[in-house]
Design a protein around this motif. Structure first.
Motif, PDB file in Angstrom:
ATOM      1  N   UNK A   1       0.852  -1.197   0.000  1.00 17.11           N
ATOM      2  CA  UNK A   1       0.000   0.000   0.000  1.00 17.11           C
ATOM      3  C   UNK A   1       0.886   1.244   0.000  1.00 17.11           C
ATOM      4  N   UNK A   2       0.828   2.069  -1.054  1.00 20.04           N
ATOM      5  CA  UNK A   2       1.655   3.277  -1.084  1.00 20.04           C
ATOM      6  C   UNK A   2       1.171   4.287  -0.057  1.00 20.04           C
ATOM      7  N   UNK A   3       2.117   5.060   0.478  1.00 24.76           N
ATOM      8  CA  UNK A   3       1.761   6.054   1.488  1.00 24.76           C
ATOM      9  C   UNK A   3       1.611   7.453   0.910  1.00 24.76           C
ATOM     10  N   UNK A   4       2.177   7.674  -0.264  1.00 24.85           N
ATOM     11  CA  UNK A   4       2.144   9.008  -0.858  1.00 24.85           C
ATOM     12  C   UNK A   4       1.800   8.886  -2.335  1.00 24.85           C
ATOM     13  N   UNK A   5       1.048   9.844  -2.829  1.00 26.20           N
ATOM     14  CA  UNK A   5       0.829   9.983  -4.263  1.00 26.20           C
ATOM     15  C   UNK A   5       1.635  11.206  -4.716  1.00 26.20           C
ATOM     16  N   UNK A   6       2.564  11.015  -5.646  1.00 28.21           N
ATOM     17  CA  UNK A   6       3.435  12.089  -6.105  1.00 28.21           C
ATOM     18  C   UNK A   6       3.224  12.249  -7.597  1.00 28.21           C
ATOM     19  N   UNK A   7       2.837  13.455  -8.017  1.00 27.88           N
ATOM     20  CA  UNK A   7       2.630  13.699  -9.434  1.00 27.88           C
ATOM     21  C   UNK A   7       2.733  15.188  -9.707  1.00 27.88           C
ATOM     22  N   UNK A   8       2.867  15.509 -10.955  1.00 26.02           N
ATOM     23  CA  UNK A   8       3.055  16.893 -11.370  1.00 26.02           C
ATOM     24  C   UNK A   8       1.704  17.542 -11.656  1.00 26.02           C
ATOM     25  N   UNK A   9       1.628  18.844 -11.421  1.00 27.58           N
ATOM     26  CA  UNK A   9       0.387  19.585 -11.659  1.00 27.58           C
ATOM     27  C   UNK A   9      -0.027  19.456 -13.116  1.00 27.58           C
ATOM     28  N   UNK A  10      -1.319  19.216 -13.394  1.00 25.18           N
ATOM     29  CA  UNK A  10      -1.783  19.135 -14.782  1.00 25.18           C
ATOM     30  C   UNK A  10      -1.801  20.496 -15.469  1.00 25.18           C
ATOM     31  N   UNK A  11      -1.616  21.553 -14.751  1.00 23.96           N
ATOM     32  CA  UNK A  11      -1.595  22.888 -15.340  1.00 23.96           C
ATOM     33  C   UNK A  11      -0.213  23.240 -15.860  1.00 23.96           C
ATOM     34  N   UNK A  12       0.066  24.527 -15.933  1.00 24.25           N
ATOM     35  CA  UNK A  12       1.298  24.988 -16.550  1.00 24.25           C
ATOM     36  C   UNK A  12       2.395  25.288 -15.536  1.00 24.25           C
ATOM     37  N   UNK A  13       2.126  25.138 -14.237  1.00 23.00           N
ATOM     38  CA  UNK A  13       3.080  25.601 -13.239  1.00 23.00           C
ATOM     39  C   UNK A  13       4.109  24.548 -12.860  1.00 23.00           C
ATOM     40  N   UNK A  18       2.677  16.198  -3.387  1.00 26.68           N
ATOM     41  CA  UNK A  18       2.881  14.997  -2.587  1.00 26.68           C
ATOM     42  C   UNK A  18       1.670  14.863  -1.665  1.00 26.68           C
ATOM     43  N   UNK A  19       0.785  13.965  -2.016  1.00 24.92           N
ATOM     44  CA  UNK A  19      -0.449  13.807  -1.259  1.00 24.92           C
ATOM     45  C   UNK A  19      -0.330  12.616  -0.326  1.00 24.92           C
ATOM     46  N   UNK A  20      -0.560  12.832   0.972  1.00 24.93           N
ATOM     47  CA  UNK A  20      -0.546  11.695   1.893  1.00 24.93           C
ATOM     48  C   UNK A  20      -1.765  10.807   1.676  1.00 24.93           C
ATOM     49  N   UNK A  21      -1.550   9.511   1.650  1.00 22.21           N
ATOM     50  CA  UNK A  21      -2.645   8.553   1.489  1.00 22.21           C
ATOM     51  C   UNK A  21      -2.990   7.868   2.803  1.00 22.21           C
ATOM     52  N   UNK A  22      -2.138   8.051   3.807  1.00 20.32           N
ATOM     53  CA  UNK A  22      -2.350   7.398   5.090  1.00 20.32           C
ATOM     54  C   UNK A  22      -3.435   8.106   5.883  1.00 20.32           C
ATOM     55  N   UNK A  23      -4.296   7.339   6.518  1.00 22.28           N
ATOM     56  CA  UNK A  23      -5.359   7.921   7.334  1.00 22.28           C
ATOM     57  C   UNK A  23      -4.795   8.646   8.542  1.00 22.28           C
ATOM     58  N   UNK A  24      -3.515   8.459   8.837  1.00 23.64           N
ATOM     59  CA  UNK A  24      -2.890   9.159   9.954  1.00 23.64           C
ATOM     60  C   UNK A  24      -2.711  10.637   9.644  1.00 23.64           C
ATOM     61  N   UNK A  26      -4.053  14.337   8.189  1.00 24.07           N
ATOM     62  CA  UNK A  26      -5.259  15.138   7.941  1.00 24.07           C
ATOM     63  C   UNK A  26      -4.872  16.402   7.201  1.00 24.07           C
ATOM     64  N   UNK A  27      -5.332  16.667   5.996  1.00 26.21           N
ATOM     65  CA  UNK A  27      -6.220  15.739   5.273  1.00 26.21           C
ATOM     66  C   UNK A  27      -5.408  14.654   4.577  1.00 26.21           C
ATOM     67  N   UNK A  28      -6.102  13.656   4.091  1.00 31.03           N
ATOM     68  CA  UNK A  28      -5.446  12.640   3.285  1.00 31.03           C
ATOM     69  C   UNK A  28      -6.388  12.274   2.143  1.00 31.03           C
ATOM     70  N   UNK A  29      -5.824  11.600   1.151  1.00 32.48           N
ATOM     71  CA  UNK A  29      -6.586  11.252  -0.043  1.00 32.48           C
ATOM     72  C   UNK A  29      -6.652   9.753  -0.189  1.00 32.48           C
ATOM     73  N   UNK A  30      -7.617   9.290  -0.910  1.00 35.74           N
ATOM     74  CA  UNK A  30      -7.698   7.864  -1.212  1.00 35.74           C
ATOM     75  C   UNK A  30      -7.591   7.677  -2.719  1.00 35.74           C
ATOM     76  N   UNK A  31      -6.856   6.656  -3.106  1.00 36.60           N
ATOM     77  CA  UNK A  31      -6.640   6.328  -4.510  1.00 36.60           C
ATOM     78  C   UNK A  31      -7.224   4.944  -4.761  1.00 36.60           C
ATOM     79  N   UNK A  32      -8.027   4.840  -5.784  1.00 32.53           N
ATOM     80  CA  UNK A  32      -8.505   3.519  -6.186  1.00 32.53           C
ATOM     81  C   UNK A  32      -8.108   3.289  -7.638  1.00 32.53           C
ATOM     82  N   UNK A  33      -7.885   2.036  -7.975  1.00 31.88           N
ATOM     83  CA  UNK A  33      -7.465   1.677  -9.326  1.00 31.88           C
ATOM     84  C   UNK A  33      -8.467   0.685  -9.876  1.00 31.88           C
TER      85      UNK A  33
END
Ligand SMILES: [Zn+2]
Length: 76
Positions: A1-13, A18-24, A26-33
């Protein structure tokens, strides 16, 4: 289970998120595939500091929110 989602902004900047996925965190995100390997995330990502992008990922596709100010395509 990954703890972080790391990706580049879809815009021009080119901000790197780095989004935390762990419920520990706040806030955190959930990823489903789905069965085709396409990721979805919730809730939406609202970057308020650098670029004001507001978007979410649905089935591997970036969906810009209407109030996003970092859009490369018109908001839907
Ligand atoms: Zn951006």
């Amino acid at each position: 289970m990954p703890k972080w989602a790391v990706f580049r902004c879809p815009g021009t900047c080119s901000t790197v998120y780095r989004l935390p996925l762990s419920a520990a965190h706040t806030p955190h995100w959930s990823i489903s595939v789905d069965w085709l390997g396409r990721p979805s995330c919730s809730p939406s990502i609202n970057q308020k500091s650098a670029c004001h992008a507001h978007f979410w990922i649905q089935s591997g596709t970036v969906q810009q929110c209407r109030d996003s100010r970092c859009a490369t395509s018109p908001a839907r």
